[in-house]
Design an enzyme around this catalytic site. Structure first.
Site, PDB file in Angstrom:
ATOM      1  N   GLY A 272       0.866  -5.018   0.894  1.00 32.24           N
ATOM      2  CA  GLY A 272      -0.320  -5.112   0.041  1.00 32.24           C
ATOM      3  C   GLY A 272      -0.027  -5.779  -1.297  1.00 32.24           C
ATOM      4  O   GLY A 272      -0.927  -6.361  -1.908  1.00 32.24           O
TER       5      GLY A 272
ATOM      6  N   GLU B  43       5.040  -4.932   7.034  1.00 28.13           N
ATOM      7  CA  GLU B  43       4.320  -3.809   7.656  1.00 28.13           C
ATOM      8  C   GLU B  43       4.804  -3.536   9.073  1.00 28.13           C
ATOM      9  O   GLU B  43       4.813  -2.407   9.542  1.00 28.13           O
ATOM     10  CB  GLU B  43       2.809  -4.096   7.680  1.00 28.13           C
ATOM     11  CG  GLU B  43       2.141  -4.084   6.311  1.00 28.13           C
ATOM     12  CD  GLU B  43       2.110  -5.456   5.642  1.00 28.13           C
ATOM     13  OE1 GLU B  43       2.922  -6.340   6.015  1.00 28.13           O
ATOM     14  OE2 GLU B  43       1.280  -5.630   4.728  1.00 28.13           O
TER      15      GLU B  43
ATOM     16  N   GLU C 253      -0.236  -9.359  -0.575  1.00 29.13           N
ATOM     17  CA  GLU C 253      -1.663  -9.642  -0.329  1.00 29.13           C
ATOM     18  C   GLU C 253      -2.456  -9.654  -1.638  1.00 29.13           C
ATOM     19  O   GLU C 253      -3.351 -10.483  -1.827  1.00 29.13           O
ATOM     20  CB  GLU C 253      -2.227  -8.603   0.657  1.00 29.13           C
ATOM     21  CG  GLU C 253      -1.662  -8.812   2.061  1.00 29.13           C
ATOM     22  CD  GLU C 253      -1.863  -7.622   3.000  1.00 29.13           C
ATOM     23  OE1 GLU C 253      -1.634  -6.473   2.556  1.00 29.13           O
ATOM     24  OE2 GLU C 253      -2.242  -7.831   4.155  1.00 29.13           O
TER      25      GLU C 253
ATOM     26  N   ALA D 253       0.873  -1.180   0.000  1.00 27.43           N
ATOM     27  CA  ALA D 253       0.000   0.000   0.000  1.00 27.43           C
ATOM     28  C   ALA D 253       0.910   1.231   0.000  1.00 27.43           C
ATOM     29  O   ALA D 253       2.084   1.153   0.381  1.00 27.43           O
ATOM     30  CB  ALA D 253      -0.887  -0.019   1.240  1.00 27.43           C
TER      31      ALA D 253
HETATM   32  N1  CAA Z   1       4.660   3.217  -0.646  1.00 28.24           N
HETATM   33  C1  CAA Z   1       5.063   4.378  -1.195  1.00 28.24           C
HETATM   34  N2  CAA Z   1       6.228   4.506  -1.870  1.00 28.24           N
HETATM   35  C2  CAA Z   1       7.009   3.416  -1.974  1.00 28.24           C
HETATM   36  C3  CAA Z   1       6.656   2.179  -1.417  1.00 28.24           C
HETATM   37  C4  CAA Z   1       5.394   2.092  -0.741  1.00 28.24           C
HETATM   38  N3  CAA Z   1       4.943   0.939  -0.227  1.00 28.24           N
HETATM   39  N4  CAA Z   1       7.635   1.290  -1.672  1.00 28.24           N
HETATM   40  C5  CAA Z   1       8.559   1.955  -2.363  1.00 28.24           C
HETATM   41  N5  CAA Z   1       8.202   3.245  -2.559  1.00 28.24           N
HETATM   42  C6  CAA Z   1       8.933   4.301  -3.251  1.00 28.24           C
HETATM   43  C7  CAA Z   1      10.116   4.795  -2.431  1.00 28.24           C
HETATM   44  O1  CAA Z   1       9.710   5.724  -1.473  1.00 28.24           O
HETATM   45  C8  CAA Z   1      10.997   5.374  -3.498  1.00 28.24           C
HETATM   46  O2  CAA Z   1      10.474   6.640  -3.852  1.00 28.24           O
HETATM   47  P1  CAA Z   1      11.473   7.915  -4.017  1.00 28.24           P
HETATM   48  O3  CAA Z   1      12.348   7.540  -5.184  1.00 28.24           O
HETATM   49  O4  CAA Z   1      10.540   9.050  -4.285  1.00 28.24           O
HETATM   50  O5  CAA Z   1      12.244   8.009  -2.731  1.00 28.24           O
HETATM   51  C9  CAA Z   1      10.767   4.446  -4.698  1.00 28.24           C
HETATM   52  O6  CAA Z   1       9.525   3.776  -4.426  1.00 28.24           O
HETATM   53  C10 CAA Z   1      11.856   3.388  -4.837  1.00 28.24           C
HETATM   54  O7  CAA Z   1      12.002   2.719  -3.593  1.00 28.24           O
HETATM   55  P2  CAA Z   1      13.411   2.569  -2.820  1.00 28.24           P
HETATM   56  O8  CAA Z   1      14.306   3.703  -3.150  1.00 28.24           O
HETATM   57  O9  CAA Z   1      13.105   2.340  -1.382  1.00 28.24           O
HETATM   58  O10 CAA Z   1      13.973   1.251  -3.517  1.00 28.24           O
HETATM   59  P3  CAA Z   1      14.936   0.145  -2.860  1.00 28.24           P
HETATM   60  O11 CAA Z   1      15.306  -0.768  -3.981  1.00 28.24           O
HETATM   61  O12 CAA Z   1      16.017   0.782  -2.088  1.00 28.24           O
HETATM   62  O13 CAA Z   1      14.010  -0.645  -1.821  1.00 28.24           O
HETATM   63  C11 CAA Z   1      12.009  -1.801  -1.102  1.00 28.24           C
HETATM   64  C12 CAA Z   1      12.935  -1.404  -2.308  1.00 28.24           C
HETATM   65  C13 CAA Z   1      12.739  -2.815  -0.217  1.00 28.24           C
HETATM   66  C14 CAA Z   1      10.788  -2.455  -1.731  1.00 28.24           C
HETATM   67  C15 CAA Z   1      11.619  -0.550  -0.288  1.00 28.24           C
HETATM   68  O14 CAA Z   1      11.140   0.444  -1.182  1.00 28.24           O
HETATM   69  C16 CAA Z   1      10.576  -0.798   0.745  1.00 28.24           C
HETATM   70  O15 CAA Z   1      10.874  -1.306   1.798  1.00 28.24           O
HETATM   71  N6  CAA Z   1       9.299  -0.412   0.459  1.00 28.24           N
HETATM   72  C17 CAA Z   1       8.216  -0.496   1.401  1.00 28.24           C
HETATM   73  C18 CAA Z   1       7.730  -1.932   1.580  1.00 28.24           C
HETATM   74  C19 CAA Z   1       6.637  -1.961   2.619  1.00 28.24           C
HETATM   75  O16 CAA Z   1       6.840  -1.661   3.770  1.00 28.24           O
HETATM   76  N7  CAA Z   1       5.417  -2.367   2.193  1.00 28.24           N
HETATM   77  C20 CAA Z   1       4.255  -2.430   3.065  1.00 28.24           C
HETATM   78  C21 CAA Z   1       3.438  -1.183   2.937  1.00 28.24           C
HETATM   79  S1  CAA Z   1       2.083  -1.105   4.107  1.00 28.24           S
HETATM   80  C22 CAA Z   1       0.909  -2.160   3.478  1.00 28.24           C
HETATM   81  O17 CAA Z   1       1.058  -2.713   2.412  1.00 28.24           O
HETATM   82  C23 CAA Z   1      -0.319  -2.361   4.315  1.00 28.24           C
HETATM   83  C24 CAA Z   1      -1.191  -3.475   3.889  1.00 28.24           C
HETATM   84  O18 CAA Z   1      -1.252  -4.518   4.510  1.00 28.24           O
HETATM   85  C25 CAA Z   1      -2.061  -3.340   2.730  1.00 28.24           C
END
Ligand code: CAA
Length: 259
Positions: free
Chosen positions: A110, A133, A113, A67
């Site tokens: 998400g 998460e 999921e 998400a």
């Molecule tokens: N939401 C918003 N933006 C996101 C995102 C997310 N879930 N995941 C990645 N992005 C964005 C980053 O902020 C970044 O944007 P900027 O270039 O503007 O900074 C861009 O995508 C590229 O990401 P990274 O620079 O972080 O890339 P990376 O290769 O270094 O890392 C990653 C990749 C490990 C996937 C890392 O981006 C990450 O940990 N993302 C979040 C994963 C996460 O926590 N997901 C759960 C979300 S909550 C949820 O999903 C609730 C639910 O149950 C439905």
């Protein structure tokens, strides 16, 4: 179909539609607008009698990284309750047409999921599945604690949900989360191949069979068996049942009408 965050190609192959998540810079983070489009597209494709299987994919780097954290970061619980964004996902669950997730790269939160909301998962060997998460102060909210546990069992689901650790495509395959793992360049072709095998079947039987398998998650064995039996009997009023059994007896290939 004209969308901003997804690309929809009905009939990309005979009877198959491709839906591609298309926010590459954000790793296909599932913002509200994207999910709204996705739900509308899936519902429209489900109404399209020509479509017998839907393939849902992202890109090489990410199926979806969850998400949209930036969209959620400032919200309070009442905001979340009011918007109730994850209840919208139930509309994808109601889709009768089989859906195959073609996953490459990150399928996190998400994203994981969403892949589990699909009926089957074809994974690139680069795929990583996770429910991270907890690392951002919350927990899965769109089925992760339920579908992951049912798919891979309590021990492994608990570890993923409590530590946020990712599993590789091979681990996901060994755990029973995904149907197949293929080399990176082949994941979409492999998903289409599986979709073609589904689309080659009589569509009403496929829909009722899907519904019956999914019912196994919500019913006791006895209730599930009754449900299955009724769907089985219902298929005897389709033309495809007559054709399928006649073709078997006549030793020829059946021609499905979808009726
Ligand atoms: N939401 C918003 N933006 C996101 C995102 C997310 N879930 N995941 C990645 N992005 C964005 C980053 O902020 C970044 O944007 P900027 O270039 O503007 O900074 C861009 O995508 C590229 O990401 P990274 O620079 O972080 O890339 P990376 O290769 O270094 O890392 C990653 C990749 C490990 C996937 C890392 O981006 C990450 O940990 N993302 C979040 C994963 C996460 O926590 N997901 C759960 C979300 S909550 C949820 O999903 C609730 C639910 O149950 C439905």
């Amino acid at each position: 179909m004209d969308f901003q965050h997804i690309i929809v190609t009905p009939g990309i192959k005979p009877h198959i539609a491709l839906v591609q998540l298309n926010r590459p810079k954000e790793l296909n983070a599932l913002c509200l607008a994207l999910m709204q489009e996705l739900v509308s597209a899936i519902e429209a494709l489900d109404q399209d009698e020509d479509i017998r299987c839907i393939v849902l994919t992202g890109n090489q780097r990410a199926f979806a990284a969850g998400a949209d954290i930036k969209e959620m970061a400032g919200k309070g619980s009442i905001d979340m309750l009011k918007v109730d964004q994850f209840s919208n996902w139930e509309r994808i669950k109601r889709c009768k047409t089989p859906i195959i997730a073609a996953v490459s790269g990150f399928a996190l939160g998400g994203g994981c999921e969403l892949s589990m909301l699909c009926d089957m998962i074809v994974a690139s060997e680069t795929a990583k599945f996770g429910q991270p998460e907890i690392k951002i102060g919350v927990m899965p909210g769109a089925g992760g604690t339920q579908r992951l546990t049912r798919a891979i069992g309590k021990a492994r689901a608990m570890e993923m949900v409590l530590t946020g650790a990712f599993i590789s495509a091979k681990e996901a395959y060994a755990a029973g989360l995904v149907n197949k793992v293929v080399p990176a360049e082949l994941y979409l072709d492999a998903a289409f191949e599986l979709a073609q095998s589904v689309a080659a079947m009589p569509p009403i039987a496929a829909q009722l069979a899907k519904e019956s398998v999914l019912a196994a998650f919500n019913t006791s064995l006895d209730e599930g068996l009754v449900f299955e039996r009724k769907n089985f009997y219902a298929l005897f009023s389709t033309e495809d049942q007559k054709e399928g059994m006649k073709a078997f007896v006549e030793k020829r290939k059946p021609e499905w009408q979808g009726k």
